[in-house]
Every structure is written in structure tokens, then in C-alpha cells.
Design a protein around this motif. Structure first.
Motif, PDB file in Angstrom:
ATOM      1  N   GLU A 425       0.829  -1.199   0.000  1.00 51.03           N
ATOM      2  CA  GLU A 425       0.000   0.000   0.000  1.00 51.03           C
ATOM      3  C   GLU A 425       0.870   1.258   0.000  1.00 51.03           C
ATOM      4  OE1 GLU A 425      -3.859   1.829   2.393  1.00 51.03           O
ATOM      5  OE2 GLU A 425      -2.648   0.226   3.301  1.00 51.03           O
ATOM      6  N   GLY A 426       0.481   2.223  -0.796  1.00 49.40           N
ATOM      7  CA  GLY A 426       1.223   3.473  -0.888  1.00 49.40           C
ATOM      8  C   GLY A 426       2.311   3.462  -1.929  1.00 49.40           C
ATOM      9  N   SER A 427       2.704   2.309  -2.416  1.00 51.32           N
ATOM     10  CA  SER A 427       3.690   2.254  -3.494  1.00 51.32           C
ATOM     11  C   SER A 427       3.017   2.670  -4.801  1.00 51.32           C
ATOM     12  CB  SER A 427       4.267   0.850  -3.639  1.00 51.32           C
ATOM     13  OG  SER A 427       4.975   0.484  -2.469  1.00 51.32           O
ATOM     14  N   ARG A 428       3.756   3.438  -5.618  1.00 60.16           N
ATOM     15  CA  ARG A 428       3.140   3.995  -6.828  1.00 60.16           C
ATOM     16  C   ARG A 428       4.197   4.140  -7.913  1.00 60.16           C
ATOM     17  NH1 ARG A 428       3.042   9.110  -8.491  1.00 60.16           N
ATOM     18  NH2 ARG A 428       3.781   9.845  -6.461  1.00 60.16           N
ATOM     19  N   VAL A 429       3.793   3.862  -9.149  1.00 57.06           N
ATOM     20  CA  VAL A 429       4.682   4.065 -10.290  1.00 57.06           C
ATOM     21  C   VAL A 429       3.965   4.875 -11.354  1.00 57.06           C
ATOM     22  CG1 VAL A 429       6.034   1.967  -9.913  1.00 57.06           C
ATOM     23  CG2 VAL A 429       4.024   1.894 -11.403  1.00 57.06           C
ATOM     24  N   ASP A 430       4.765   5.612 -12.113  1.00 61.98           N
ATOM     25  CA  ASP A 430       4.267   6.379 -13.248  1.00 61.98           C
ATOM     26  C   ASP A 430       5.216   6.091 -14.406  1.00 61.98           C
ATOM     27  OD1 ASP A 430       3.427   8.242 -15.113  1.00 61.98           O
ATOM     28  OD2 ASP A 430       3.133   9.837 -13.644  1.00 61.98           O
ATOM     29  N   LEU A 431       4.711   5.395 -15.432  1.00 59.50           N
ATOM     30  CA  LEU A 431       5.543   4.946 -16.544  1.00 59.50           C
ATOM     31  C   LEU A 431       5.081   5.607 -17.831  1.00 59.50           C
ATOM     32  CD1 LEU A 431       5.391   1.089 -15.842  1.00 59.50           C
ATOM     33  CD2 LEU A 431       7.023   2.728 -14.898  1.00 59.50           C
ATOM     34  N   SER A 432       6.027   6.052 -18.645  1.00 58.76           N
ATOM     35  CA  SER A 432       5.691   6.517 -19.988  1.00 58.76           C
ATOM     36  C   SER A 432       6.834   6.184 -20.922  1.00 58.76           C
ATOM     37  CB  SER A 432       5.400   8.022 -19.997  1.00 58.76           C
ATOM     38  OG  SER A 432       6.506   8.777 -19.539  1.00 58.76           O
ATOM     39  N   ASP A 433       6.477   5.686 -22.107  1.00 59.18           N
ATOM     40  CA  ASP A 433       7.456   5.284 -23.118  1.00 59.18           C
ATOM     41  C   ASP A 433       8.474   4.312 -22.525  1.00 59.18           C
ATOM     42  OD1 ASP A 433       6.487   6.897 -25.382  1.00 59.18           O
ATOM     43  OD2 ASP A 433       7.030   8.596 -24.101  1.00 59.18           O
ATOM     44  N   ALA A 457      -0.909  -1.514  -4.176  1.00 59.67           N
ATOM     45  CA  ALA A 457      -0.084  -0.550  -4.897  1.00 59.67           C
ATOM     46  C   ALA A 457      -0.875   0.030  -6.064  1.00 59.67           C
ATOM     47  CB  ALA A 457       1.193  -1.218  -5.391  1.00 59.67           C
ATOM     48  N   THR A 458      -0.409   1.160  -6.604  1.00 61.48           N
ATOM     49  CA  THR A 458      -1.098   1.807  -7.715  1.00 61.48           C
ATOM     50  C   THR A 458      -0.099   2.206  -8.786  1.00 61.48           C
ATOM     51  OG1 THR A 458      -0.941   3.998  -6.669  1.00 61.48           O
ATOM     52  CG2 THR A 458      -2.924   2.702  -6.220  1.00 61.48           C
TER      53      THR A 458
END
Length: 759
Positions: A425-433, A457-458
């Protein structure tokens, strides 16, 4: 169940046949689609055929936007993918690969080969490019005692020169080995003659100071080599500001470069190589350690063959920035066989990497945990191996325990276990290309998942591609876990050789929630897209799922499967060339709503020749369909078995027999447009069922069908029914039966299997 009971109700047959013959073929089309409309799929009618009733056609999905990793960093090569659907990636090394270099050289990403660190060795004793108009004190190994720091009377030790130095002094260090404590307390520069022939060595082991210790500043260390049985360079204290230029730290003990307690370090052309654990305890051996609020900013860096961690950022306020860097071949701890991570960011520390390669490390190429944060741009994480203690590891990037990571224009290549794993919980990723490919199972042949996200996670991902991973392209699981995907490509996920199963393109399971917009899933195994288990939810738009292959024992090959109490909504979906069934909806409490769907040319199971359905619904599941084309499928276009289906604006065209050769094959090939069985309820409104191989619409085993506003045409049998006391008006509400060889039959026809085994 393979066969229904023989048909015997002749009175029912006559009544229904008479009722159906009251309707005739229309002379003109009804709501024919606009042939010029781009969203109107070709339903395959011959040009000179009578235009049948035409439901509103499906709207085609929007195309997927592939990842774009270009422009590549300077000197990196853009390599095209092996197929038209594969993404092009940026390769940091030349075609010959990374080179092994001399001790005073390194191969940095984006460069053709080894480069010397610092200036060439001079013909004389001292560096040749010293600045003018600066106080310079000279040091030469073996000089006579009593020197004053001049060219003619140099100091014999660095310590003596530093004692005499004032702010702004340059200490010019001649060729030779200097085995002494070097402590920088004020604004001075120590400047070696050259890296190959100017070495500062530890006089003894220490766990509280380095070969070079920096306790004041701003200070500079340049053009020399540091080595010995203690940390290489130790910078400590908020007053410390250290600049490194053209420095090799070779064979240090415990840590190559240690920055702590608010120290600030920046540098370029830095090599940290072969840091080893403390001899007595066999612990640590880190290449770079950033601790207690220190900040480090390095470019053109190579960290090679460390133990434990290549680089460690370990607490709040500590920050690391690396560019044009490589962290390679970090080894597991000698004490317990764990770790060997390329980069570890923990306890609210932060790191930012740009133009960096993490390659050949162990356990995890990069790990973020305990509230740490990591930003990656133009980064390659490749070839991570399992640790000695845990053969199931070898992950590319791991994000745990409330941490965050951002990745843009990155490649995760040939890692083990997971290319990218997000947990807690609270782990987060933002991926692009981002491209994640060729993730392998560890030596124990475990799964090699491209992306795994679990335990609340989100994540957000746009323009991401998963190619040739093992077992799962993307795996999303657990209640509270959420992943939003836009422009997703999942290609050629392989079957795990350990169990011969899986190979799923994307699975949403165990109560997870996923949104999906614009996706291509092609050449995966068993299931292209699986939504599985109670509480699991999928919201999807603009999907293409094609050419899903079976397991090693020839099971499944399904395009889209929603099962075991999951829920799914999907709009604008094309399914083509899958096996067994294009769409499977199964199990009690499972619900799915599909709009603007084309399912065509589904193939039969190779080993048995059975199935090849367009849509198959069973085991009390519920499915709602709107604007659907089922074209050129096998055995059955749409089957409801013990379930509930409603469909509006649906065309079921050219349902072929299955691929069974007829010998011992249940159903003898079959070829029904619609089958309702086992107390299923199936409602079709604004529909067309045409050119089925055997039967347009079949009712068996108390299956029910309600028809309104449509056409059943050009089938050998329009309606086949083996039911008792059926209300025939349910089949006649503005329904046309025409050009069938027989509008109705109650003769016995062997049934195919009514159940498909869930994957």
C-alpha cells in the motif's frame, strides 16, 4: 456435456415450422450500414448477394500509440524491434558491446569504447595543466625531507602540503604512491599527475575515515587514483562541498565513495571499481553510499564490481543524481548471499537517473523501499541475475513499502522474475514510453513477469510495451491494487516451461482494478486478457486481441476471459485469430458488458479440432452485448450455457464447422450461429444470423431464446429446437426467416461440448 437427447416432439415441430413460414424474405435492406463509414466492419457478404437485415455495425477501436524511446541520449543507438509491432529501443553500447578497460580507463554509455580518465601521464613528475595565478604547493613521493612545496623543494607527503595550504591552494601531486591519511579541511584542490601513476593508498584499516577524508570545503579531488583497505573517499558534514574530477577509486574497502551528514558531492569522470567487503566481517562493499542527508550529483560515472549495493541512498534528505553513468556487475553479499543490487533507495531517500545503465547486477537492478523515491529517464536496466541466497529474484526494478518511481523512455531487458515489481500500500509508479522485454524465469524456472503490481499498490502507465516475457506480460492482483494503462502493447508472452502453462498477456486478478485504453495484445498464450476472481474489475476501451496461442498441452488460447465472479466493461474491441473462443464469460456472479465488438476467425483447439467459438458464456455468468459482429468463427458463433446473455445490434455471420475430421468428434463439426443450452436465457434484438454451416439458432436442454427485430437467413436450418412447451412467439417478434433450407427442425443433431475448461 457432449450430446443432447434425441428430438421427439413432432407436433411442436409442425407448429413452429408453420409459424416461421409466415415470414418472408424482405425485398429491400433494413437499416443497411453506410458502406462509406470508416467504423463499419466488412461482414463478408458477397457483392451480388441479397442485402440482409443489417444491425448497427461496431465502431472500430482507436489505434495504439507505440512507446517512443527516442531521441536517444548522445551516442546511444536506436535499434528497431524485430517485428512491425515491436518497439524500437535505445542501445547504450556499440555493436561490439561494453569493453573491459585498463585500470585508468572506463567505457561509459554512449561512447564507442574505453576512454582514459583524466589527462595523459606527463613526461615529468607533476600535472601539466595546472592553473595560472593560483597558489600551488608541490608534492613528490620520495622527495627529501624538509621540503617547502616549491618545484625545487617539494613536500614528500600530501599531509605536509595540506598543513601548509590556505584557502584556494592547489596541491600538485607528482607521480608515485602516497600511503598516508589525507584529510581535506579547507578550500583546497588536490591534483594528481595522472590516474595511472598517482595513487593515494590507505596506511591502515579504518571504519571512521576514508583514504581521502573531507571534513571541510569546498574542496576538489582530481586526476588521481584512490585505493586501500578503508572507504575510498569519505565526505562528512554539512560544511562539506566536494568536487571530483577524473578520479578512479579502485579496490576500496566497505565503500568506494561515502557521503554523509549533509555533505554535498558533485563530480564528473569518476570510476568506482572493485569495492570489497570489510575483511573481518565480510559485510558491505558498496560502490557509492549516500547517507544522513547527503547529496551527490555525478556525471560520466562507472560503478563496477561492488558488493552489496552499487549505489545506496539510505535515509530522508539523502539524494543522488547520476547521468551518463553505468552501475554494473554488483555482487551479492559475501556474508549471506543476499543483495547485489545495482541501486537501492530507501527510507525516504531520493534518486534521479538520466542516461544510465544498470546491468549485470543481482537480486534487483534498482530497488526503492520504505518511502524512497526514484526518477528514471533514458535508463536501461538489463541482465539482473538472482542473488546467491534467493534464486527467485533478479528483478529489474522493485518498488516496495510506500515508495514511488517514475520512468520515462526506459528499457527493462532480460531480467529475471519480474521486469518491474510494485508491492504494498502506498507504493506507486508512473511509466511513460517504457519497454519491458525478455524477462526470464530464475534458474528454478519460476515465472518471468514483465510487470507485476500487488497488495494495494497503484500505477499509471502510458505508451508501454511488454515483449516476450514469461508467464505474464502484466499481472495485476489483490484488492485495492489499481493500474491505469493507456497505449499498451503486449506481445508474445511465453509459456513457463516449468508447468507448460500461462503465458497470459494481461491478468487482472484477486480483486484488483484496472483501466485500459488503447491496447494491442498479440501472440500471447492461454489467455490474451484475463479478468479473474471476485472483486476484480476491468474498464477497457479500444482493444485488439489477436493470435492467442494455447499452452504446451494445447489448452485454451482464448482472447478475452472474464471469470470467477469478476466484472468487466469493454468498448471497441477486435478479437481475431484466437483459439477455442474469442470471448469467454464464466462462473456465478461474473458480469461483463461489451460494446462495439468484432470477434472473427477463431480457431479450433489443435489437438481435438473442437471449439473455435466467437462468444461463449457459461456457469451462471451474465453478459450484455451491443453492436457486435461475430464473423467466420467455428462450431458456434454465440453460445449461452446455463447463463444469461442479452445482445442488441448483433450480426453472426459465416459460422464454420470446427476443425474435427468427424471421426469420434462430438457434434460432427457442428456450425451453429447461436446455441442456448442448459437453462440459459438468451435475448437477441436487431440481429442477423446468416450462413451458418449447420443451424442458425439452436435451443437444447431447456435453453431459451428471445428474438426481436432481426433476420435468420441462408442457413441449412433456421431454428433447431429440442424443448418442450416452448412459446413460439418468443422467436417471431418482427423476425424474418428466409433462404434457409429448412426454417425449423426438431431432428436429432449431436451436440458439441457445451463447457469449456477455464484457464
Amino acid at each position: 456435456m457432449k450430446n443432447g437427447p434425441p428430438r421427439s416432439s413432432s407436433a411442436l415441430a409442425l407448429a413452429l415450422a408453420g409459424a416461421l413460414l409466415l415470414s418472408a424474405c424482405p425485398e429491400a435492406s433494413v437499416d443497411a450500414p453506410d458502406a462509406s463509414a470508416e467504423e463499419a466492419p466488412d461482414i463478408g457478404l458477397a457483392p451480388d448477394a441479397r442485402t440482409p437485415f443489417s444491425p448497427d455495425p461496431p465502431v472500430a477501436p482507436e489505434p495504439v500509440q507505440a512507446p517512443s524511446l527516442s531521441p536517444c541520449p548522445a551516442g546511444w543507438r536506436l535499434l528497431p524491434g524485430p517485428t512491425a509491432d515491436s518497439a524500437a529501443v535505445c542501445e547504450p553500447w556499440p555493436e561490439a558491446g561494453v569493453q573491459e578497460c585498463e585500470p585508468d580507463s572506463a567505457h561509459f554509455p554512449g561512447e564507442p569504447g574505453c576512454s582514459r580518465i583524466g589527462a595523459d601521464c606527463p613526461s615529468g613528475d607533476w600535472p601539466e595543466d595546472l592553473p595560472d595565478a593560483t597558489k600551488i604547493l608541490y608534492v613528490r613521493a620520495g622527495a627529501a625531507a624538509g621540503g617547502t612545496g616549491t618545484l625545487s623543494a617539494p613536500y614528500r607527503s600530501i599531509g605536509a602540503a595540506l598543513s601548509a595550504a590556505t584557502a584556494g591552494t592547489v596541491v600538485a601531486i607528482g607521480k608515485g604512491d602516497y600511503c598516508e591519511d589525507v584529510i581535506l579541511r579547507t578550500r583546497v584542490t588536490i591534483w594528481g599527475a595522472c590516474v595511472a601513476q598517482t595513487r593515494v593508498l590507505a596506511p591502515s584499516y579504518s571504519n571512521s575515515r576514508g583514504v581521502v577524508s573531507v571534513v571541510g570545503g569546498p574542496s576538489t579531488v582530481r586526476n588521481l587514483q584512490v585505493s586501500g583497505s578503508r572507504p575510498g573517499i569519505w565526505a562528512e558534514g554539512s560544511a562539506v562541498s566536494l568536487t571530483l574530477k577524473d578520479v578512479v577509486i579502485e579496490g576500496a574497502e566497505t565503500a568506494g565513495l561515502l557521503a554523509r551528514a549533509g555533505a554535498r558531492v558533485k563530480g564528473t569522470n569518476v570510476v568506482i571499481r572493485g569495492t570489497h567487503p570489510q575483511t573481518a566481517t565480510q559485510i558491505s562493499g558498496r560502490g557509492l553510499s549516500v547517507e544522513v542527508g547527503a547529496q551527490v550529483d555525478l556525471s560520466r560515472v562507472s560503478i563496477e564490481s561492488s558488493f552489496d549495493f552499487g549505489a545506496l541512498v539510505m535515509d530522508s534528505g539523502s539524494a543522488l543524481r547520476l547521468s551518463a553513468a553505468a552501475i554494473r556487475n554488483t555482487r551479492s553479499r559475501a556474508s549471506d548471499g543476499t543483495c547485489g543490487r545495482g541501486l537501492d533507495v530507501q527510507s525516504q531517500g531520493s534518486a534521479e537517473l538520466n542516461g544510465v545503465v544498470l546491468e549485470g547486477n543481482h537480486e534487483s537492478g534498482a530497488t526503492v523501499l520504505l518511502g524512497g523515491s526514484l526518477v528514471l529517464g533514458n535508463v536501461v536496466i538489463r541482465g539482473t541475475e538472482p542473488s546467491q541466497a534467493d534464486v527467485e529474484t533478479g528483478f529489474g526494478l522493485t518498488v516496495l513499502s510506500g515508495s514511488t518511481a517514475e520512468a520515462q523512455r526506459c528499457l527493462f531487458d532480460r531480467n529475471h522474475g519480474f521486469g518491474l515489481f510494485i508491492d504494498n500500500e502506498g507504493s506507486r509508479v508512473d511509466l511513460s514510453d517504457v519497454v519491458i522485454r525478455d524477462t526470464r524465469g530464475a534458474p528454478a524456472e519460476s515465472q518471468g513477469t514483465g510487470l507485476g503490481i500487488a497488495d494495494r499498490a497503484t500505477g499509471i502507465a502510458s505508451r508501454v510495451a511488454f515483449e516476450r516475457n514469461l508467464s505474464f506480460g502484466v499481472l495485476i492482483q489483490d484488492p485495492g491494487t489499481r493500474l491505469d494503462l493507456t497505449d499498451l502493447t503486449v506481445l508474445d508472452t511465453g509459456v513457463n516451461p516449468k508447468d507448460g502453462d500461462r503465458g497470459f498477456g494481461l491478468e487482472v486478478g484477486l480483486g484488483a482494478h484496472a483501466t485500459l485504453k488503447r491496447a494491442l495484445l498479440s501472440g500471447n498464450h492461454v489467455v490474451g486478457l484475463l479478468v479473474d476472481a471476485a472483486g476484480s474489475q476491468l474498464e477497457a476501451q479500444d482493444l485488439t486481441i489477436r493470435d492467442t496461442l494455447p499452452s504446451l498441452d494445447d489448452q485454451a488460447g482464448i482472447g478475452l476471459s472474464v471469470q470467477e465472479g469478476a466484472q468487466a466493461t469493454a468498448e471497441r474491441v477486435v478479437l481475431e485469430g484466437n483459439r477455442v473462443t474469442a470471448v469467454m464469460v464464466a462462473s456465478p456472479s461474473t458480469t461483463a458488458t461489451l460494446t462495439d465488438v468484432v470477434a472473427r476467425q477463431t480457431l479450433s483447439e489443435k489437438s481435438t479440432g473442437q471449439f473455435g467459438h466467437g462468444v461463449h458464456v457459461q456457469d451462471s455468468a451474465q453478459l450484455s452485448l451491443q453492436r457486435v459482429l461475430l464473423d467466420g468463427n467455428r462450431e458456434i458463433g454465440l453460445q449461452a450455457s446455463g447463463s444469461s446473455v442479452t445482445a442488441t445490434d448483433i450480426a453472426i455471420v459465416d459460422t464454420h464447422p470446427n476443425a474435427c475430421d468427424g471421426s469420434g468428434c462430438p457434434g460432427l463439426g457442428w456450425g451453429a450461429g447461436v446455441l442456448s443450452a442448459s437453462k440459459a436465457t438468451l435475448s437477441l434484438s436487431r440481429f442477423l444470423v446468416t450462413r451458418s454451416h449447420a443451424i442458425g439458432i439452436e435451443l437444447v436442454l431447456d435453453g431459451a431464446v428471445d428474438l426481436a427485430h432481426g433476420e435468420v437467413s441462408s442457413n441449412p436450418i433456421g431454428v433447431g429446437a429440442l424443448v418442450s412447451s416452448y412459446d413460439m412467439s418468443r422467436l417471431q417478434q418482427d423476425v424474418v426467416y428466409c433462404d434457409n433450407a429448412n426454417d425449423f427442425s426438431a431432428d436429432f443433431v449431436p451436440l458439441p461440448d457445451l463447457q469449456i475448461t477455464l484457464p
